[in-house]
Design a protein around this motif. Structure first.
Motif, PDB file in Angstrom:
ATOM      1  N   ARG A   1      54.211 -72.657  33.046  1.00 20.30           N
ATOM      2  CA  ARG A   1      55.198 -71.720  33.572  1.00 20.30           C
ATOM      3  C   ARG A   1      56.153 -72.423  34.545  1.00 20.30           C
ATOM      4  NH1 ARG A   1      56.219 -66.344  33.891  1.00 20.30           N
ATOM      5  NH2 ARG A   1      56.927 -65.551  35.899  1.00 20.30           N
ATOM      6  N   MET A   2      55.605 -73.329  35.374  1.00 19.30           N
ATOM      7  CA  MET A   2      56.447 -74.062  36.320  1.00 19.30           C
ATOM      8  C   MET A   2      57.503 -74.886  35.584  1.00 19.30           C
ATOM      9  SD  MET A   2      56.543 -77.464  38.391  1.00 19.30           S
ATOM     10  CE  MET A   2      55.485 -78.205  37.270  1.00 19.30           C
ATOM     11  N   TYR A   3      57.100 -75.558  34.527  1.00 16.58           N
ATOM     12  CA  TYR A   3      58.061 -76.345  33.758  1.00 16.58           C
ATOM     13  C   TYR A   3      59.112 -75.424  33.137  1.00 16.58           C
ATOM     14  CZ  TYR A   3      54.934 -80.336  34.212  1.00 16.58           C
ATOM     15  OH  TYR A   3      54.172 -81.359  34.715  1.00 16.58           O
ATOM     16  N   HIS A   4      58.629 -74.351  32.529  1.00 20.12           N
ATOM     17  CA  HIS A   4      59.534 -73.415  31.866  1.00 20.12           C
ATOM     18  C   HIS A   4      60.534 -72.828  32.864  1.00 20.12           C
ATOM     19  CE1 HIS A   4      60.915 -70.656  28.835  1.00 20.12           C
ATOM     20  NE2 HIS A   4      60.640 -69.617  29.606  1.00 20.12           N
ATOM     21  N   GLU A   5      60.074 -72.455  34.034  1.00 17.97           N
ATOM     22  CA  GLU A   5      60.962 -71.870  35.041  1.00 17.97           C
ATOM     23  C   GLU A   5      61.948 -72.904  35.586  1.00 17.97           C
ATOM     24  OE1 GLU A   5      58.438 -69.909  37.874  1.00 17.97           O
ATOM     25  OE2 GLU A   5      57.954 -68.303  36.468  1.00 17.97           O
ATOM     26  N   THR A   6      61.511 -74.119  35.769  1.00 13.02           N
ATOM     27  CA  THR A   6      62.411 -75.160  36.268  1.00 13.02           C
ATOM     28  C   THR A   6      63.475 -75.488  35.230  1.00 13.02           C
ATOM     29  OG1 THR A   6      60.633 -76.063  37.629  1.00 13.02           O
ATOM     30  CG2 THR A   6      62.555 -77.468  37.271  1.00 13.02           C
TER      31      THR A   6
ATOM     32  N   ASN B   1      68.954 -74.658  32.979  1.00 11.26           N
ATOM     33  CA  ASN B   1      69.748 -73.962  31.971  1.00 11.26           C
ATOM     34  C   ASN B   1      70.799 -73.085  32.657  1.00 11.26           C
ATOM     35  OD1 ASN B   1      70.726 -72.686  29.682  1.00 11.26           O
ATOM     36  ND2 ASN B   1      68.747 -71.922  29.003  1.00 11.26           N
ATOM     37  N   LYS B   2      70.387 -72.402  33.714  1.00  8.67           N
ATOM     38  CA  LYS B   2      71.332 -71.578  34.477  1.00  8.67           C
ATOM     39  C   LYS B   2      72.469 -72.439  35.030  1.00  8.67           C
ATOM     40  CE  LYS B   2      71.639 -68.987  38.784  1.00  8.67           C
ATOM     41  NZ  LYS B   2      70.907 -68.574  39.993  1.00  8.67           N
TER      42      LYS B   2
ATOM     43  N   ALA C   1      62.991 -81.669  28.248  1.00  9.51           N
ATOM     44  CA  ALA C   1      62.267 -80.558  27.625  1.00  9.51           C
ATOM     45  C   ALA C   1      61.629 -81.010  26.315  1.00  9.51           C
ATOM     46  CB  ALA C   1      63.211 -79.380  27.399  1.00  9.51           C
ATOM     47  N   SER C   2      62.342 -81.800  25.546  1.00  9.34           N
ATOM     48  CA  SER C   2      61.816 -82.289  24.276  1.00  9.34           C
ATOM     49  C   SER C   2      60.584 -83.156  24.475  1.00  9.34           C
ATOM     50  CB  SER C   2      62.906 -83.085  23.547  1.00  9.34           C
ATOM     51  OG  SER C   2      62.376 -83.710  22.399  1.00  9.34           O
ATOM     52  N   ARG C   3      60.666 -84.084  25.396  1.00  2.56           N
ATOM     53  CA  ARG C   3      59.535 -84.990  25.625  1.00  2.56           C
ATOM     54  C   ARG C   3      58.326 -84.255  26.195  1.00  2.56           C
ATOM     55  NH1 ARG C   3      63.977 -89.001  27.433  1.00  2.56           N
ATOM     56  NH2 ARG C   3      64.157 -90.274  25.549  1.00  2.56           N
ATOM     57  N   LEU C   4      58.553 -83.213  26.965  1.00  2.29           N
ATOM     58  CA  LEU C   4      57.432 -82.482  27.563  1.00  2.29           C
ATOM     59  C   LEU C   4      56.844 -81.427  26.632  1.00  2.29           C
ATOM     60  CD1 LEU C   4      58.669 -82.164  31.245  1.00  2.29           C
ATOM     61  CD2 LEU C   4      56.944 -83.726  30.315  1.00  2.29           C
ATOM     62  N   THR C   5      57.605 -80.978  25.654  1.00  2.00           N
ATOM     63  CA  THR C   5      57.097 -79.979  24.710  1.00  2.00           C
ATOM     64  C   THR C   5      56.707 -80.585  23.364  1.00  2.00           C
ATOM     65  OG1 THR C   5      59.289 -79.471  23.807  1.00  2.00           O
ATOM     66  CG2 THR C   5      58.534 -78.150  25.711  1.00  2.00           C
ATOM     67  N   GLY C   6      57.245 -81.761  23.064  1.00  2.00           N
ATOM     68  CA  GLY C   6      57.005 -82.363  21.756  1.00  2.00           C
ATOM     69  C   GLY C   6      57.904 -81.799  20.664  1.00  2.00           C
TER      70      GLY C   6
ATOM     71  N   HIS D   1      62.022 -88.336  37.318  1.00  2.00           N
ATOM     72  CA  HIS D   1      63.185 -88.663  36.495  1.00  2.00           C
ATOM     73  C   HIS D   1      64.016 -87.433  36.139  1.00  2.00           C
ATOM     74  CE1 HIS D   1      65.710 -90.847  33.664  1.00  2.00           C
ATOM     75  NE2 HIS D   1      65.525 -89.845  32.839  1.00  2.00           N
ATOM     76  N   VAL D   2      63.410 -86.467  35.457  1.00  2.00           N
ATOM     77  CA  VAL D   2      64.188 -85.339  34.936  1.00  2.00           C
ATOM     78  C   VAL D   2      64.888 -84.575  36.052  1.00  2.00           C
ATOM     79  CG1 VAL D   2      64.093 -83.148  33.672  1.00  2.00           C
ATOM     80  CG2 VAL D   2      62.765 -85.111  32.856  1.00  2.00           C
TER      81      VAL D   2
END
Length: 171
Positions: free
Chosen positions: A3-8, A13-14, A67-72, A134-135
């Motif tokens: 959830r923390m990753y998704h919210e960040t 995105n905002k 996001a790609s590297r963290l979600t695959g 990094h991100v």
């Protein structure tokens, strides 16, 4: 943790949405001052820093590839050929659409993923370290430079334009 990753990434995105609005403001500024908006593409803050389009491209790439590297999940490909504000806006919108398609569940295991890039010459980071070291800073570095370039040339933007709408409510 997912959830923390998704919210960040949601906050990033905002801010990409705010960036899209800044480019509208830049085009309006150019029109009001009677100069070609494409001249903005050559501006930079210092001779040894990337020009405006590259700042936007890297901000977009940092968030989509992070996001790609963290979600695959595969990220959209962008060849870095944008030459107009409108083309940059198309890139921003494509990245936002990609992020909108990810859920908190997609980030399961993100902290322990092994992340690498060709320029790291065989070295790796954990997903958690990659995200925090990094991100997050790289995204904010480049989006802030984009904002600063526009402010430097006189585009009328303020802190509220940077932050966007806040989630305020009555207590």
């Amino acid at each position: 943790m997912p959830r923390m990753y998704h919210e960040t990434f949601g906050q990033m995105n905002k801010l990409l949405g705010q960036l899209d609005k800044w480019l509208d403001a830049a085009a309006a500024f150019a029109k009001a001052r009677s100069f070609e908006p494409s001249t903005i593409m050559s501006y930079r803050l210092a001779p040894d820093q990337f020009a405006f389009p590259r700042q936007v491209q890297i901000a977009c790439d940092t968030v989509k590839l992070g996001a790609s590297r963290l979600t695959g999940k595969d990220a959209p490909n962008h060849p870095d050929t944008e030459q107009t504000l409108e083309e940059l806006q198309a890139r921003i919108r494509a990245v936002r659409a990609y992020l909108d398609g990810l859920s908190a569940a997609d980030y399961a295991g993100a902290a322990t993923r092994v992340v690498t890039q060709p320029r790291w010459e065989g070295k790796v980071m954990t997903g958690a370290d990659y995200f925090m070291e990094h991100v997050v800073p790289n995204f904010y570095f480049h989006i802030s430079h984009t904002y600063a370039i526009l402010r430097h040339i006189g585009v009328p933007l303020g802190k509220r334009d940077f932050l966007g709408t806040l989630s305020m409510r009555e207590p």
